[in-house]
Structures are given as C-alpha cells and as structure tokens.
Design a protein around this motif. Structure first.
Motif, PDB file in Angstrom:
ATOM      1  N   VAL A  46       0.837  -1.217   0.000  1.00 51.45           N
ATOM      2  CA  VAL A  46       0.000   0.000   0.000  1.00 51.45           C
ATOM      3  C   VAL A  46       0.869   1.263   0.000  1.00 51.45           C
ATOM      4  CG1 VAL A  46      -1.950  -1.159   1.049  1.00 51.45           C
ATOM      5  CG2 VAL A  46      -0.228  -0.118   2.517  1.00 51.45           C
ATOM      6  N   TYR A  47       2.002   1.268   0.730  1.00 52.35           N
ATOM      7  CA  TYR A  47       2.878   2.447   0.734  1.00 52.35           C
ATOM      8  C   TYR A  47       3.622   2.562  -0.597  1.00 52.35           C
ATOM      9  CZ  TYR A  47       2.109   3.810   5.560  1.00 52.35           C
ATOM     10  OH  TYR A  47       1.547   4.274   6.722  1.00 52.35           O
ATOM     11  N   GLY A  48       3.955   1.420  -1.174  1.00 50.48           N
ATOM     12  CA  GLY A  48       4.556   1.474  -2.508  1.00 50.48           C
ATOM     13  C   GLY A  48       3.596   2.057  -3.522  1.00 50.48           C
ATOM     14  N   PHE A  49       2.295   1.700  -3.370  1.00 48.36           N
ATOM     15  CA  PHE A  49       1.279   2.265  -4.261  1.00 48.36           C
ATOM     16  C   PHE A  49       1.222   3.781  -4.089  1.00 48.36           C
ATOM     17  CE2 PHE A  49      -3.024   3.670  -5.231  1.00 48.36           C
ATOM     18  CZ  PHE A  49      -3.221   3.126  -6.493  1.00 48.36           C
ATOM     19  N   GLY A  50       1.335   4.286  -2.859  1.00 47.56           N
ATOM     20  CA  GLY A  50       1.297   5.741  -2.615  1.00 47.56           C
ATOM     21  C   GLY A  50       2.466   6.460  -3.273  1.00 47.56           C
ATOM     22  N   ILE A  51       3.678   5.839  -3.167  1.00 49.83           N
ATOM     23  CA  ILE A  51       4.865   6.438  -3.790  1.00 49.83           C
ATOM     24  C   ILE A  51       4.703   6.462  -5.304  1.00 49.83           C
ATOM     25  CG2 ILE A  51       7.340   6.133  -4.167  1.00 49.83           C
ATOM     26  CD1 ILE A  51       7.457   4.908  -1.329  1.00 49.83           C
ATOM     27  N   ALA A  52       4.235   5.312  -5.867  1.00 49.23           N
ATOM     28  CA  ALA A  52       4.069   5.238  -7.323  1.00 49.23           C
ATOM     29  C   ALA A  52       3.042   6.252  -7.801  1.00 49.23           C
ATOM     30  CB  ALA A  52       3.650   3.811  -7.715  1.00 49.23           C
ATOM     31  N   ALA A  53       1.950   6.421  -7.016  1.00 47.93           N
ATOM     32  CA  ALA A  53       0.920   7.392  -7.402  1.00 47.93           C
ATOM     33  C   ALA A  53       1.488   8.810  -7.433  1.00 47.93           C
ATOM     34  CB  ALA A  53      -0.266   7.285  -6.432  1.00 47.93           C
ATOM     35  N   ALA A  54       2.358   9.164  -6.454  1.00 47.82           N
ATOM     36  CA  ALA A  54       2.956  10.507  -6.418  1.00 47.82           C
ATOM     37  C   ALA A  54       3.871  10.727  -7.622  1.00 47.82           C
ATOM     38  CB  ALA A  54       3.726  10.707  -5.118  1.00 47.82           C
ATOM     39  N   ILE A  55       4.660   9.688  -7.968  1.00 48.39           N
ATOM     40  CA  ILE A  55       5.578   9.799  -9.104  1.00 48.39           C
ATOM     41  C   ILE A  55       4.793   9.933 -10.405  1.00 48.39           C
ATOM     42  CG2 ILE A  55       7.335   8.569 -10.428  1.00 48.39           C
ATOM     43  CD1 ILE A  55       8.283   7.367  -7.749  1.00 48.39           C
ATOM     44  N   LEU A  56       3.754   9.124 -10.600  1.00 54.23           N
ATOM     45  CA  LEU A  56       2.951   9.204 -11.828  1.00 54.23           C
ATOM     46  C   LEU A  56       2.254  10.564 -11.942  1.00 54.23           C
ATOM     47  CD1 LEU A  56       1.382   5.613 -11.928  1.00 54.23           C
ATOM     48  CD2 LEU A  56       3.156   6.551 -13.442  1.00 54.23           C
ATOM     49  N   ALA A  57       1.798  11.058 -10.783  1.00 52.35           N
ATOM     50  CA  ALA A  57       1.150  12.381 -10.814  1.00 52.35           C
ATOM     51  C   ALA A  57       2.141  13.459 -11.239  1.00 52.35           C
ATOM     52  CB  ALA A  57       0.552  12.687  -9.446  1.00 52.35           C
ATOM     53  N   GLY A  58       3.433  13.338 -10.803  1.00 52.17           N
ATOM     54  CA  GLY A  58       4.466  14.307 -11.205  1.00 52.17           C
ATOM     55  C   GLY A  58       4.707  14.249 -12.701  1.00 52.17           C
ATOM     56  N   PHE A  59       4.864  13.030 -13.247  1.00 53.11           N
ATOM     57  CA  PHE A  59       5.073  12.894 -14.682  1.00 53.11           C
ATOM     58  C   PHE A  59       3.879  13.418 -15.465  1.00 53.11           C
ATOM     59  CE2 PHE A  59       8.255   9.594 -13.469  1.00 53.11           C
ATOM     60  CZ  PHE A  59       9.345  10.169 -14.103  1.00 53.11           C
ATOM     61  N   LEU A  60       2.694  13.147 -14.952  1.00 57.36           N
ATOM     62  CA  LEU A  60       1.504  13.652 -15.635  1.00 57.36           C
ATOM     63  C   LEU A  60       1.486  15.181 -15.617  1.00 57.36           C
ATOM     64  CD1 LEU A  60      -1.154  12.967 -17.056  1.00 57.36           C
ATOM     65  CD2 LEU A  60      -2.255  12.937 -14.786  1.00 57.36           C
ATOM     66  N   ARG A  61       1.974  15.753 -14.503  1.00 59.00           N
ATOM     67  CA  ARG A  61       2.008  17.237 -14.429  1.00 59.00           C
ATOM     68  C   ARG A  61       2.974  17.787 -15.469  1.00 59.00           C
ATOM     69  NH1 ARG A  61       1.858  21.695 -15.001  1.00 59.00           N
ATOM     70  NH2 ARG A  61       1.541  23.439 -13.572  1.00 59.00           N
ATOM     71  N   PHE A  62       4.127  17.156 -15.653  1.00 59.44           N
ATOM     72  CA  PHE A  62       5.066  17.601 -16.673  1.00 59.44           C
ATOM     73  C   PHE A  62       4.470  17.436 -18.071  1.00 59.44           C
ATOM     74  CE2 PHE A  62       8.586  16.960 -13.503  1.00 59.44           C
ATOM     75  CZ  PHE A  62       9.018  18.268 -13.493  1.00 59.44           C
ATOM     76  N   ALA A  63       3.702  16.349 -18.238  1.00 62.02           N
ATOM     77  CA  ALA A  63       3.108  16.100 -19.558  1.00 62.02           C
ATOM     78  C   ALA A  63       2.077  17.158 -19.905  1.00 62.02           C
ATOM     79  CB  ALA A  63       2.484  14.712 -19.609  1.00 62.02           C
ATOM     80  N   LEU A  64       1.415  17.679 -18.914  1.00 63.49           N
ATOM     81  CA  LEU A  64       0.380  18.680 -19.148  1.00 63.49           C
ATOM     82  C   LEU A  64       0.889  20.094 -18.905  1.00 63.49           C
ATOM     83  CD1 LEU A  64      -2.603  16.848 -17.348  1.00 63.49           C
ATOM     84  CD2 LEU A  64      -2.108  16.925 -19.805  1.00 63.49           C
ATOM     85  N   GLU A  65       2.189  20.284 -18.949  1.00 60.50           N
ATOM     86  CA  GLU A  65       2.781  21.573 -18.615  1.00 60.50           C
ATOM     87  C   GLU A  65       2.242  22.691 -19.493  1.00 60.50           C
ATOM     88  OE1 GLU A  65       5.028  24.358 -16.697  1.00 60.50           O
ATOM     89  OE2 GLU A  65       4.858  22.236 -16.167  1.00 60.50           O
ATOM     90  N   GLY A  66       2.075  22.500 -20.700  1.00 60.27           N
ATOM     91  CA  GLY A  66       1.613  23.565 -21.583  1.00 60.27           C
ATOM     92  C   GLY A  66       0.110  23.757 -21.549  1.00 60.27           C
ATOM     93  N   LEU A  67      -0.580  22.786 -21.050  1.00 62.25           N
ATOM     94  CA  LEU A  67      -2.043  22.836 -21.073  1.00 62.25           C
ATOM     95  C   LEU A  67      -2.639  23.392 -19.789  1.00 62.25           C
ATOM     96  CD1 LEU A  67      -2.727  19.336 -22.706  1.00 62.25           C
ATOM     97  CD2 LEU A  67      -2.674  21.579 -23.825  1.00 62.25           C
ATOM     98  N   LEU A  68      -1.918  23.261 -18.675  1.00 59.82           N
ATOM     99  CA  LEU A  68      -2.459  23.710 -17.400  1.00 59.82           C
ATOM    100  C   LEU A  68      -1.948  25.117 -17.071  1.00 59.82           C
ATOM    101  CD1 LEU A  68      -2.033  20.480 -15.231  1.00 59.82           C
ATOM    102  CD2 LEU A  68      -4.127  21.372 -16.270  1.00 59.82           C
ATOM    103  N   PRO A  69      -2.765  25.884 -16.401  1.00 60.60           N
ATOM    104  CA  PRO A  69      -2.317  27.223 -16.007  1.00 60.60           C
ATOM    105  C   PRO A  69      -1.170  27.118 -15.024  1.00 60.60           C
ATOM    106  CG  PRO A  69      -4.719  26.995 -15.779  1.00 60.60           C
ATOM    107  CD  PRO A  69      -4.195  25.656 -16.062  1.00 60.60           C
TER     108      PRO A  69
END
Length: 778
Positions: free
Chosen positions: A6-29
């Motif tokens: 469950v803690y590994g899932f939390g770490i993976a979720a944080a990392i994926l959310a970071g990559f997703l934020r970089f992917a949407l860098e131009g689209l998000l304010p």
C-alpha cells in the motif's frame, strides 16, 4: 507485505502524478501546480488508507516545491507560494482522510451485507422483506423453497401474485396490522406447500423508511407443522392413557420429583371413596394402615432417593372402612436425556391371595406333621420288613443247606443201605442158583430176579447220583459237570463244555453241590423251554470270583407273554431262577440273566472266592450227617466278607429310603452313604470311596449327568449306575458318555438294581474296558 504494497502504491501514485504534471505543462495554467496530485492522493487514500495518502501528500508537496515553484530546482519556497503550499498540504490530508473513510465505510457495508446474506442463507426459518407497496424485495433460500419458486420470480411481486387468494388475503391483513400499528406481530399462518398445508409461527415487524412514507414489513417464520402434529399426537396419547388407566382393573398412581402424588386413576378413587384433590400430594398415605405407614413410607422414600424400582405390600383402607392388602409396584420415569421426572406405579388387591397363603400354610403344617408320622410308620414297617426279610433269607439259606444235607444223607443211606442190600441179595441168588438140584425153570426165574435186582441197583445209583453225585464228592465240580453233560444226553440235550482248565479250585463241598444243582436246573430249563438240543456251559474265573455260564440259542423269554399275562411255563421258569438266585445270594454270590425273545438266554452264576473260604471254615461246616450250622438272622451278614459298598444319590428322601430298603436285603451290599444332589455326591464320593454309586439324573444344584462325569474322571474305579424316571434313549446315551455303566428306570429298581450293581462291579473288577452293562431281566 501488504503494508509495503500500500505504501509502494502511494509512492508510485505521487511519481505518476508528477510525470503527468510535466506532460500537461503547456495545457495547465501556471497557477495550478497541484491539480494532478489531488487525484494521486485520492487514489492512495482509497487503496491504502490514510497513511499512504499522507505520504503521497508530502511527496507531491516536495515534488511541486522543487520542480514547479520558483525558485526552480530548489526546496526554497517563494513568498507567493508559501500559503498555497500550506493549503495544498491541508487539502491533501483532508482528501486522504475522506477517501480512506469512504473506502472503509464501503468495505464495512459490503462485509455487513455478506454477513446478513450468510445469516439469511443458514436461517432455519423463512425470512422476507416487503416494500411499502407490499412487494417482495428480499427472500432467503428457505423462503424460496417454501414458496416453490426462485427469488427472481418473487422479487417485486405481491402476495396475490405468489399465493392463492385466501392465503394472500391473510398475509396482507397481518401486514397491514403491523404497518398501521408500527409494532411487531406474532401469529400463526397457514401456507400450502408441495407436500400439503404447513403451519408456521410468524413474527412480522415494521422497518421504518423516510418520513412520510409507510414502513416496510419484514417477517421471519418457523415451520411448526411437525410440532403441532406431535402436540396433537401427545394429546391423543394422553387421552388414550387416561381412558386405559381408568378402565384398567388395577389402581394406578403418579408422583413428581418431590414425592408428591400428582394423579390417580378412577379405580383408585372408587376403591378409596375419596376425591382426586384429597388423594393428591401426601393425601393418599392417609388411607394406609397405621401399623404399615412407617415401613411403607420408608421404602417409598428410599426408592425415590435412589431412583430405583420398588415393590411393597401394605394395607389400604377401602371406601367401606375395611383394610385390604395391596401389592404396590413403582418405577422411576426419565426423559430421553436422563432427567428424572417422577414415579408411576400400579397396585393390586392381594387380600384373597394373602388369605389363601395363610390357609395353605396351615394345611402345609398339618401335612408336614402327617408326613412325619407317616414317615415314622413307614420306617417302622420298613425295619420290620427288613428284619423279616433277613429272617426269611436266613431260613431259606438254612432250608437250602438242610436240603443238601438231607440229599447227602439219603444218598449215603441209599448207597450204604439199599444198594448194599441189593448187591447181597444178588449174591445170595447166585449162590442159590449154583446149588445142585435146582430145577431149570427155577434157575431161569432166579436169573430173571437177578436182572430185576440189577435194574433196581442201576436205578438206585441213578437216584444217588441225582441226590448227590459221587463224582462231585470224589473229584470236584469240574468232573461233576462233565458227568452232568453225559447225563443230559438222556434228555436229548448236547452240552458243550468249556472249563478253561481250572484245576486249583478249593470250593467247600456244600457250595459245590449248590453250584452243581443250579447248573443242572438251568440245563433242565433249556430242555423244557428253550426248544433247542444244544447248550453251552462255561466255567471261568477272575482274581476274586468264580463264574459259571449256561447259554442257549433258543426262543428266549420275557417276564410276560405277548398278551400281557404271564404263562404257566414262564412262571415256572421264573420261580426256578428265583430259587437259584436266592441260593447264590445266601452264599454271597449272584445270578445274572440276559434273555430276549428269539435270541436265546445267558445265565451267569458268580461266587466270590472270599465267601468260599469263609464257608469252608470249621465254624461254618459241620459233619456230613448234621451239615453246617444254620446262621442266625443277626449273624447272616457274616456270610459275606467282601461287600459291595454302595452310595445312593437322589433328591427325594422317600426314594433314598426305598432304595436303601431294597439293597439292604442283599448280604453282599452295604449302603455307606447318601447324597441329595450332584455336588454333595462328588464330595461324599471322595470321602467314602464307595464301590458303586446309584445316581439319579434330575437333581438341583448339579444334575446326575454332570456329577457322573466328574466322579468317573476323578475316581475311575467307582462304578456309577444311572437311575431315572425318564430312562429314554437320549438320557441313556448321555449317562454312558459321562461314564455310567448302565441306566435303569426307577420303576424297575426292585428287580434290576441289584443285578446291575453286581454285574457292573464284577465286569469292572476283571475288565476295565467293559464298563457299560446290558440288562434284560425277566
């Protein structure tokens, strides 16, 4: 392992959310750096709980500070973003908490629904829920089976859609009562199932809904059809029991665990003349006779405390005031699990039996007194008869001896007197015939007279031989028997002799005469009654006894003729045999007869050597003229030295006395003891060591067959003679298998018992292999 996941899932979720934020860098304010991380926090809280969501919140805050907030690539926080980052962390914590609680609530709901479902599936009764419109929204498997259709066909259906109209109307009425009253209802409802109508105990209760709406109705039903049937059967059984108990010709009562009477039947009330209420509790004991109350109630209470059956007798007052004897039997009652429930008992009026027992007791006392007197008289008469028999036997012995003395005296006188005179007369006539001057016709007449004298002399010799054979006196018994065989040719009887080369016999002369005369009479019987022209005579010996056997292959004989009446010739033969038997008994010997119709006859004379030596003593033999002194009745027993020691075994005293009376008439028999059953017989056999035992079969404690087997095994030298009223073939086989020599009927004991004892003892004395004896006396 689960915690790491469950803690590994939390770490993976944080990392994926970071990559997703970089992917949407131009689209998000630029002012929304935390948008993708809220989704990661929510997923971590839903999957792993509050802890993983908190870790995801912290990681995402660090990621945002380092990569998305000025200054970049530094954990320093610019002044404009400090408040935003703090709010983000608080919002992340709140989102994680709410998502984890939502997941917990959903899991709890699912677990609760699972438990409810399992509970309903295993519920032994029917369960259902109806909505506000009376439609089924839930039924458990038991209800499906009872309704006879699957739940898919029941859901959203009303009672009218599922059941007959009458049943549906009853169900709807009860549902309306619950819905309108708002309280639970317990009732009994009937419903038709595939095997008929069933009754159920139904508990219906309301389930409240939103305000302003009619409540839902739920119900649970337990099938009580079997219980109601059992209840009905018990009621019928109780009714039948009451009818039977009130109709029974006995008094019946019941008591509970406190020893109090709880019920009595109608015959009890009729007997005592009291009411049911008066008899209940301890009231029934008021009718017991005062002298019986202490004992009766004591036994009653002891049996109750021990939970044991009891039987007692006491006097109970009848409705007319008369006390009657009662036989009371009580037994404890228990449930199937062993729980004690009380007692039930029955009583019988035994007054008539008590009076009969008293009457019979008085009669028994009188009969015992009469029996004692009768037994005393029998003993006296038996003693008198025994004494008379002893005197008669002594007299018969003296008569036999006197006869032999007289025979010898007459033979001597004929030899010394008449024979000598005939010889002298013949000589005188010869002298006269030789004289001169005797005429021829006179000489012829003298010759005729001489011939007549020769005939008289020959006849005289025959008389002398018949009275007392000289060859017996001069050469002994064996030579006399040879001479007798030659003489019997005159009667057209060929006698075959087998004397076994016995030459060392030392038999007193008067006994030799009696033996010779007995053989002669037996041979004469053969010529008269056997219907044959040949007979066999055998003389042999054992270590202690001399035997003479006369045998023929003639017609044989029985005690009676075929029509049941004895013939003259049979009685004559029996009398002759009786005379020979009595002579032998007087000498201490015996005569045994075996004869069957069409199979000839065997007569065996036995004489112990001990009695020969005794009779040969100077005290018992006198001169030829006077003969031996006649024995007195009291001294007759001295004629027998080697007696047969006999023990009698029978469970009837009268039979023992009768057997003793029969056997004590024989001088060679001594009754040494008595026993009343097989066990006592074994003990006394070891103590007394008798020669022979007369054994009854049917006796208490141990029967005669078992006792015979014990005795013959432990004491093989003892001869056992079986005696029974039922002397059938089976009993005879059993007794002989046990080791008995012979089995004879009790009714034939007078005629056959002595012969059986004597013959069995004799056989046992010289041939241990021949133990069984065959008897067929006339």
């Amino acid at each position: 392992m689960k915690l790491l996941a469950v803690y590994g899932f939390g770490i993976a979720a944080a990392i994926l959310a970071g990559f997703l934020r970089f992917a949407l860098e131009g689209l998000l304010p630029a002012g929304l750096p935390f948008l993708t991380f809220f989704l990661a926090i929510m997923l971590s809280g839903w999957y792993g709980g509050f802890g993983p969501s908190l870790m995801t919140t912290l990681l995402s805050a660090l990621f945002t500070d380092y990569f998305l907030i000025e200054p970049m690539r530094s954990f320093a926080i610019g002044q404009p973003y400090r408040l935003a980052l703090a709010l983000y962390v608080l919002e992340g914590v709140l989102i994680g908490f709410l998502s984890s609680r939502a997941k917990w609530a959903l899991d709890a709901l699912r677990e609760s629904e699972g438990r409810f479902s399992r509970f309903m599936q295993h519920l032994p009764g029917l369960a259902w829920v109806k909505d506000e419109a009376g439609r089924y929204v839930y039924v458990n498997p038991s209800a499906e089976a009872a309704f006879g259709m699957p739940k898919e066909h029941i859901y959203l259906k009303t009672d009218e859609d599922v059941f007959p109209m009458a049943t549906a109307l009853e169900f709807k009425t009860n549902d309306a009562t619950v819905r309108n009253s708002g309280v639970a209802l317990q009732t009994i409802e009937k419903m038709q199932q595939h095997d008929g109508y069933h009754e159920s105990l139904v508990h219906k209760f309301p389930i409240p809904t939103d305000a302003g709406h009619s409540p839902m109705v739920a119900g649970i039903a337990i099938d009580i059809t079997a219980y109601r049937r059992t209840e009905s059967a018990l009621a019928h059984s109780e009714l039948r029991f009451r009818i039977m108990a009130d109709s029974a010709p006995v008094l019946i009562w019941m008591a509970d665990v406190t020893q109090a009477c709880t019920w009595v039947n109608k015959p009890w009330l009729d007997f005592t003349g009291r009411s049911m209420n008066e008899e209940l509790g301890a009231g029934w004991a008021e009718g017991i006779h005062p002298d019986d109350q202490t004992t009766c109630l004591g036994i009653y209470r002891e049996a109750f405390d021990a939970r044991q059956p009891f039987t007692l007798e006491y006097r109970l007052r009848r409705h007319d005031g008369v006390f009657r004897w009662i036989l009371d039997n009580g037994v404890p009652c228990f449930f199937g699990d062993g729980t004690f429930t009380g007692y039930i008992g029955s009583c019988l009026d035994i007054t008539d039996r008590k009076e009969l027992e008293l009457f019979l007791g008085q009669k028994t006392e009188r009969l015992e007194a009469f029996s004692a007197k009768l037994e005393h008289l029998i003993n006296e008469r038996t003693a008198d008869l025994r004494q008379s028999q002893i005197r008669l036997r002594a007299l018969a012995t003296e008569l036999n001896l006197a006869e032999q003395r007289e025979r010898k005296r007459l033979a001597a006188e004929l030899h010394d007197g008449l024979a000598q005179m005939l010889v002298v007369a013949r000589l005188r006539l010869s002298e006269v015939q030789k004289l001169s001057g005797v005429q021829t016709d006179c000489s012829e007449r003298i010759t005729q007279v001489q011939q007549e004298l020769e005939g008289c002399l020959s006849y005289t010799k025959t008389l002398i031989s018949n009275l007392y054979p000289p060859v017996l006196h001069e050469f002994g018994l064996a030579s006399a028997l040879r001479w007798l065989a030659e003489q019997m040719k005159r009667r057209n009887l060929l006698v075959m002799l087998d004397l076994c080369e016995i030459t060392d016999l030392n038999i007193p002369e008067h006994q030799s005469v009696l033996l010779y005369q007995s053989v002669r009479e037996l041979l004469i019987n053969v010529t008269k009654y056997a219907g044959v022209d040949t007979a066999w005579v055998r003389m042999y010996r054992s270590e202690s006894t001399l035997f003479l056997e006369v045998r023929d292959a003639g017609v044989g004989f029985t005690a009676e003729s075929p029509d049941g009446s004895a013939t003259t010739s049979t009685w004559a033969a029996k009398f002759g045999l009786f005379s020979i038997r009595e002579r032998m008994r007087a000498l201490g010997g015996a005569l045994a007869i075996q004869s069957q119709v069409g199979q000839g006859t065997v007569a065996t004379i036995s004489l112990p050597f001990s009695t020969m030596a005794m009779h040969a003593s100077p005290d018992s033999v006198a001169s030829a003229t006077l003969g031996p002194r006649p024995p007195t009745p009291q001294g007759l027993s001295k004629l027998v030295v080697d007696k047969i020691r006999v023990m009698l075994v029978d469970d009837h005293a009268v039979i023992l006395q009768g057997l003793r009376s029969v056997l004590e008439t024989y001088p060679d028999i001594e009754v040494v003891g008595e026993a009343s059953d097989g066990q006592i017989a074994i003990t006394k056999a070891e103590q007394l060591q008798p020669t022979a035992i007369v054994m009854d079969i049917n006796m208490p404690n141990m029967n005669g067959i078992d006792a015979t087997a014990h005795i013959t095994k432990r004491f093989p030298q003892i001869v056992v003679i079986g005696l029974s009223v039922n002397a059938n073939q089976r009993n005879e086989e059993l007794m002989k298998e046990a080791g008995a020599a012979v089995l004879i009927p009790k009714e034939a004991a007078v005629d056959k018992l002595y012969q059986a004892i004597e013959h069995s003892v004799r056989r046992s004395a010289f041939d241990d292999t021949t133990r069984h004896v065959k008897l067929d006396l006339p």
